[in-house]
Each structure stands twice: as C-alpha cells, then as structure tokens.
Motif scaffolding. Structure first.
Motif, PDB file in Angstrom:
ATOM      1  N   MET A 144      36.910  45.489  31.604  1.00 16.19           N
ATOM      2  CA  MET A 144      37.976  46.507  31.647  1.00 16.19           C
ATOM      3  C   MET A 144      37.780  47.427  32.840  1.00 16.19           C
ATOM      4  O   MET A 144      38.743  47.802  33.508  1.00 16.19           O
ATOM      5  CB  MET A 144      38.025  47.291  30.345  1.00 16.19           C
ATOM      6  CG  MET A 144      38.617  46.528  29.210  1.00 16.19           C
ATOM      7  SD  MET A 144      38.745  47.589  27.752  1.00 16.19           S
ATOM      8  CE  MET A 144      39.625  46.496  26.658  1.00 16.19           C
ATOM      9  N   ASN A 145      36.518  47.795  33.103  1.00 14.56           N
ATOM     10  CA  ASN A 145      36.238  48.628  34.273  1.00 14.56           C
ATOM     11  C   ASN A 145      36.605  47.896  35.559  1.00 14.56           C
ATOM     12  O   ASN A 145      37.182  48.485  36.478  1.00 14.56           O
ATOM     13  CB  ASN A 145      34.768  49.046  34.304  1.00 14.56           C
ATOM     14  CG  ASN A 145      34.452  50.083  33.260  1.00 14.56           C
ATOM     15  OD1 ASN A 145      35.321  50.829  32.815  1.00 14.56           O
ATOM     16  ND2 ASN A 145      33.192  50.141  32.835  1.00 14.56           N
ATOM     17  N   SER A 189      39.388  40.561  28.143  1.00 12.46           N
ATOM     18  CA  SER A 189      38.552  41.514  27.415  1.00 12.46           C
ATOM     19  C   SER A 189      39.220  41.923  26.103  1.00 12.46           C
ATOM     20  O   SER A 189      38.536  42.097  25.085  1.00 12.46           O
ATOM     21  CB  SER A 189      38.231  42.735  28.279  1.00 12.46           C
ATOM     22  OG  SER A 189      39.401  43.416  28.665  1.00 12.46           O
ATOM     23  N   THR A 190      40.533  42.023  26.095  1.00 16.49           N
ATOM     24  CA  THR A 190      41.262  42.334  24.859  1.00 16.49           C
ATOM     25  C   THR A 190      41.075  41.227  23.830  1.00 16.49           C
ATOM     26  O   THR A 190      40.849  41.500  22.641  1.00 16.49           O
ATOM     27  CB  THR A 190      42.760  42.540  25.162  1.00 16.49           C
ATOM     28  OG1 THR A 190      42.905  43.628  26.087  1.00 16.49           O
ATOM     29  CG2 THR A 190      43.537  42.845  23.899  1.00 16.49           C
ATOM     30  N   PRO A 231      33.169  43.017  27.534  1.00 17.69           N
ATOM     31  CA  PRO A 231      34.558  43.483  27.594  1.00 17.69           C
ATOM     32  C   PRO A 231      34.728  44.817  28.324  1.00 17.69           C
ATOM     33  O   PRO A 231      35.664  44.970  29.098  1.00 17.69           O
ATOM     34  CB  PRO A 231      34.962  43.605  26.120  1.00 17.69           C
ATOM     35  CG  PRO A 231      34.094  42.654  25.402  1.00 17.69           C
ATOM     36  CD  PRO A 231      32.784  42.689  26.146  1.00 17.69           C
ATOM     37  N   LEU A 232      33.806  45.752  28.090  1.00 16.11           N
ATOM     38  CA  LEU A 232      33.921  47.045  28.764  1.00 16.11           C
ATOM     39  C   LEU A 232      33.744  46.901  30.276  1.00 16.11           C
ATOM     40  O   LEU A 232      34.482  47.505  31.060  1.00 16.11           O
ATOM     41  CB  LEU A 232      32.901  48.045  28.198  1.00 16.11           C
ATOM     42  CG  LEU A 232      32.965  49.451  28.772  1.00 16.11           C
ATOM     43  CD1 LEU A 232      34.351  50.061  28.587  1.00 16.11           C
ATOM     44  CD2 LEU A 232      31.909  50.333  28.137  1.00 16.11           C
ATOM     45  N   ILE A 284      37.548  41.456  22.362  1.00 12.01           N
ATOM     46  CA  ILE A 284      37.431  42.600  21.450  1.00 12.01           C
ATOM     47  C   ILE A 284      38.119  42.281  20.121  1.00 12.01           C
ATOM     48  O   ILE A 284      37.560  42.528  19.050  1.00 12.01           O
ATOM     49  CB  ILE A 284      38.024  43.871  22.088  1.00 12.01           C
ATOM     50  CG1 ILE A 284      37.114  44.349  23.223  1.00 12.01           C
ATOM     51  CG2 ILE A 284      38.215  44.970  21.041  1.00 12.01           C
ATOM     52  CD1 ILE A 284      37.711  45.431  24.089  1.00 12.01           C
TER      53      ILE A 284
END
Length: 109
Positions: A6-7, A65-66, A2-3, A69
C-alpha cells in the motif's frame, strides 16, 4: 507485505501525479526549461505512457494488498489484469471505473 505494498502504491501514485503535473500547462514549459529540453519538446507525448504505467502499477499493488487483507493472508494472484483483481477483491466497479482499469491494464502487462 500488504502495508508495504500500500505504501508503494502511494509512492507510485505520487510519481504518476508529478508526471501528470509536468505534462500539463502551465508546468509543462517550466519542466522543459529545468530539464534543458527545447521548447518544441512535448512532455505530454513523452510521458503519457509512463504516467499510465505508474498509475496502473499503483492500482495493481493496491488491489493485490486489498485481496490479501480480505483473505487474511494467502497467495498473491499472479495476474496483472486490474478488472480481474478488483473482482477477486470483491470490489464493485461501475462501467467508467471498469473501462479505466481495462485501459490501465494495457500499460502494466
């Protein structure tokens, strides 16, 4: 994952932003000069679909990604419909946001 997504979403958003600036006055003519395009070349027409695609892909990665998470892992939905992804992520949309995501979905499928 997910990180990293997001990047990547931020990177795509930044790239869409550069296209947006290149398509608008006063930068449009400067970009045409830098790229050795004729004065008649229309960056707005040439880049509009690519701008929408990059922005849509940015939202897709951010929404996916949300979802991951919020679910504490799990499978990534194998869809590109941004409104459905927002719903899966329990993200409330007003009518204007829903219309924008519907429009951007057309550029990522």
């Amino acid at each position: 994952v997910p990180l990293a997504w997001m990047n990547r979403a931020n990177d795509l958003h930044a790239s869409a932003g550069v296209l947006w600036l290149a398509m608008k006055e006063p930068m449009r003519h400067e970009f045409c000069k830098l790229l050795n395009f004729d004065k008649s070349f229309d960056l707005n027409t040439a880049c509009q679909k690519n701008y929408c695609m990059l922005l849509g892909l940015s939202f897709e990665l951010l929404l996916k990604s949300t979802i991951i998470i919020k679910q504490n892992g799990g499978d990534v939905p194998a869809i590109h419909n941004l409104v459905k992804l927002a719903m899966l992520g329990n993200i409330m949309l007003n009518s204007e946001e829903e219309m924008a995501l519907k429009l951007l979905t057309e550029y990522v499928v």
